[in-house]
Design an enzyme around this catalytic site. Structure first.
Site, PDB file in Angstrom:
ATOM      1  N   ASP A   1       1.045  -1.275  -0.311  1.00 60.67           N
ATOM      2  CA  ASP A   1       0.054   0.099   0.008  1.00 60.67           C
ATOM      3  C   ASP A   1       0.905   1.132   0.052  1.00 60.67           C
ATOM      4  O   ASP A   1       1.638   1.281   0.875  1.00 60.67           O
ATOM      5  CB  ASP A   1      -0.905   0.109   1.171  1.00 60.67           C
ATOM      6  CG  ASP A   1      -1.906  -1.005   1.254  1.00 60.67           C
ATOM      7  OD1 ASP A   1      -2.599  -0.983   0.212  1.00 60.67           O
ATOM      8  OD2 ASP A   1      -2.020  -1.816   2.186  1.00 60.67           O
TER       9      ASP A   1
ATOM     10  N   GLY B   1      -6.780   4.391   3.331  1.00 58.19           N
ATOM     11  CA  GLY B   1      -6.190   5.465   4.355  1.00 58.19           C
ATOM     12  C   GLY B   1      -5.530   4.718   5.435  1.00 58.19           C
ATOM     13  O   GLY B   1      -4.291   4.989   5.907  1.00 58.19           O
ATOM     14  N   PHE B   2      -6.132   3.970   6.024  1.00 60.19           N
ATOM     15  CA  PHE B   2      -5.731   3.147   7.394  1.00 60.19           C
ATOM     16  C   PHE B   2      -5.914   1.515   7.399  1.00 60.19           C
ATOM     17  O   PHE B   2      -7.061   1.168   6.870  1.00 60.19           O
ATOM     18  CB  PHE B   2      -6.503   3.610   8.381  1.00 60.19           C
ATOM     19  CG  PHE B   2      -5.855   5.278   8.676  1.00 60.19           C
ATOM     20  CD1 PHE B   2      -4.931   5.479   9.406  1.00 60.19           C
ATOM     21  CD2 PHE B   2      -6.772   6.312   8.135  1.00 60.19           C
ATOM     22  CE1 PHE B   2      -4.510   7.106   9.481  1.00 60.19           C
ATOM     23  CE2 PHE B   2      -6.315   7.538   8.061  1.00 60.19           C
ATOM     24  CZ  PHE B   2      -5.387   7.999   8.822  1.00 60.19           C
ATOM     25  N   GLY B   3      -5.269   0.949   8.044  1.00 63.49           N
ATOM     26  CA  GLY B   3      -5.503  -0.472   8.167  1.00 63.49           C
ATOM     27  C   GLY B   3      -6.270  -0.640   9.378  1.00 63.49           C
ATOM     28  O   GLY B   3      -6.506  -0.031  10.024  1.00 63.49           O
ATOM     29  N   GLY B   4      -6.936  -1.895   9.417  1.00 61.71           N
ATOM     30  CA  GLY B   4      -7.634  -2.297  10.572  1.00 61.71           C
ATOM     31  C   GLY B   4      -8.950  -1.826  10.723  1.00 61.71           C
ATOM     32  O   GLY B   4      -9.742  -1.935  11.706  1.00 61.71           O
TER      33      GLY B   4
ATOM     34  N   ASP C   1     -10.700  -5.012  -0.832  1.00 62.48           N
ATOM     35  CA  ASP C   1      -9.478  -4.479   0.316  1.00 62.48           C
ATOM     36  C   ASP C   1     -10.139  -3.754   1.202  1.00 62.48           C
ATOM     37  O   ASP C   1     -10.581  -2.501   0.910  1.00 62.48           O
ATOM     38  CB  ASP C   1      -8.421  -3.642  -0.640  1.00 62.48           C
ATOM     39  CG  ASP C   1      -7.210  -3.255   0.250  1.00 62.48           C
ATOM     40  OD1 ASP C   1      -7.165  -3.467   1.504  1.00 62.48           O
ATOM     41  OD2 ASP C   1      -6.500  -2.420  -0.420  1.00 62.48           O
ATOM     42  N   GLY C   2      -9.934  -4.178   2.607  1.00 64.37           N
ATOM     43  CA  GLY C   2     -10.391  -3.360   3.591  1.00 64.37           C
ATOM     44  C   GLY C   2     -11.374  -4.260   4.544  1.00 64.37           C
ATOM     45  O   GLY C   2     -12.483  -4.636   4.086  1.00 64.37           O
ATOM     46  N   GLY C   3     -10.850  -4.603   5.612  1.00 64.68           N
ATOM     47  CA  GLY C   3     -11.673  -5.486   6.586  1.00 64.68           C
ATOM     48  C   GLY C   3     -11.796  -6.977   6.174  1.00 64.68           C
ATOM     49  O   GLY C   3     -12.862  -7.526   6.827  1.00 64.68           O
TER      50      GLY C   3
ATOM     51  N   GLY D   1      -4.839  -7.592   5.582  1.00 62.28           N
ATOM     52  CA  GLY D   1      -3.670  -7.050   6.240  1.00 62.28           C
ATOM     53  C   GLY D   1      -3.853  -7.773   7.933  1.00 62.28           C
ATOM     54  O   GLY D   1      -2.924  -8.572   8.074  1.00 62.28           O
ATOM     55  N   SER D   2      -4.320  -6.835   8.655  1.00 63.03           N
ATOM     56  CA  SER D   2      -4.229  -7.109  10.096  1.00 63.03           C
ATOM     57  C   SER D   2      -4.772  -8.568  10.311  1.00 63.03           C
ATOM     58  O   SER D   2      -3.980  -9.112  11.250  1.00 63.03           O
ATOM     59  CB  SER D   2      -5.169  -6.305  11.021  1.00 63.03           C
ATOM     60  OG  SER D   2      -5.962  -5.157  10.132  1.00 63.03           O
TER      61      SER D   2
END
Length: 220
Positions: A33, A140-143, A173-175, A195-196
């Site tokens: 990213d 913009g942000f992980g998690g 992508d995301g959650g 990711g997380s």
């Protein structure tokens, strides 16, 4: 379409990059990213980190450019050896020209859509892309938590691709986690950025396999 698991290194221990990449060596690609603190309100890393992941030789690199002016900056990621480069529809001034330039440089091309951006304006140019990235959080942000209202958009995107007879992948992508991956897969996604969920798991390698198995149940 076969399932592609693309762990995002956003949540990894960057000081131990090689060890962190080896943890996810059972995945299909490493998702890098790139954030510029302009297109999104966060600053991550840029070309040197993407180059380092490419040079490690552990996994192919999928660069996700959350940046302004990708027309100017994206080609360098293809030149650096990234196997796939995704730029955002909201940021590109000439998306067709950029897609063709990235293909010329030997990279696959993804088109990223933020949650409020519809697929409809891009249906006629799907053939220019290898992948459509449907963001399931605001970038913009992980998690962050998966936005369930993106499921109809994934479904509409898959219907448009099927109607065109093209082999275009849909990335989410995301959650993405064990709780949400089946929802996205059932709607038509086949490429999953986690990711997380991967890097916070006790065993990242096993988590990749668990996510792959859950998604594979729903491949059309």
């Amino acid at each position: 379409m076969t399932v592609t698991i693309s762990p995002s290194i956003l949540n990894c221990d960057i000081a131990n990059l090689r060890a962190e990449l080896e943890k996810i060596s059972g995945a299909d690609v490493a998702h890098v990213d790139v954030m510029d603190n302009h297109f999104v309100p966060n600053l991550s890393w840029g070309l040197p980190v993407a180059e380092a992941v490419v040079k490690s030789g552990i996994l192919p690199v999928d660069a996700h450019l959350m940046i302004e002016d990708p027309d100017r900056w994206a080609p360098a990621y293809a030149e650096a050896g990234c196997s796939s480069v995704t730029f955002h529809a909201e940021a590109a001034h000439a998306p067709l020209r950029l897609a063709r330039e990235l293909h010329r440089l030997g990279s696959k091309v993804g088109l990223g859509l933020k949650p409020a951006t519809d697929i409809a304006p891009f249906v006629d140019i799907l053939s220019e892309f290898d992948m459509i990235l449907v963001m399931t959080v605001e970038p913009g942000f992980g998690g962050q938590s998966f936005i369930d209202s993106m499921i109809p958009k994934i479904r509409r995107t898959r219907e448009a691709i099927n109607a065109s007879g093209l082999e275009v992948s849909i990335q989410v992508d995301g959650g993405v986690s064990r709780k949400t991956i089946e929802l996205a897969a059932e709607a038509g996604a086949d490429n999953f950025v986690a990711g997380s969920a991967v890097f916070k798991a006790e065993d990242a390698y096993a988590e990749v396999e668990a996510l792959r198995a859950l998604a594979a149940r729903h491949q059309h």
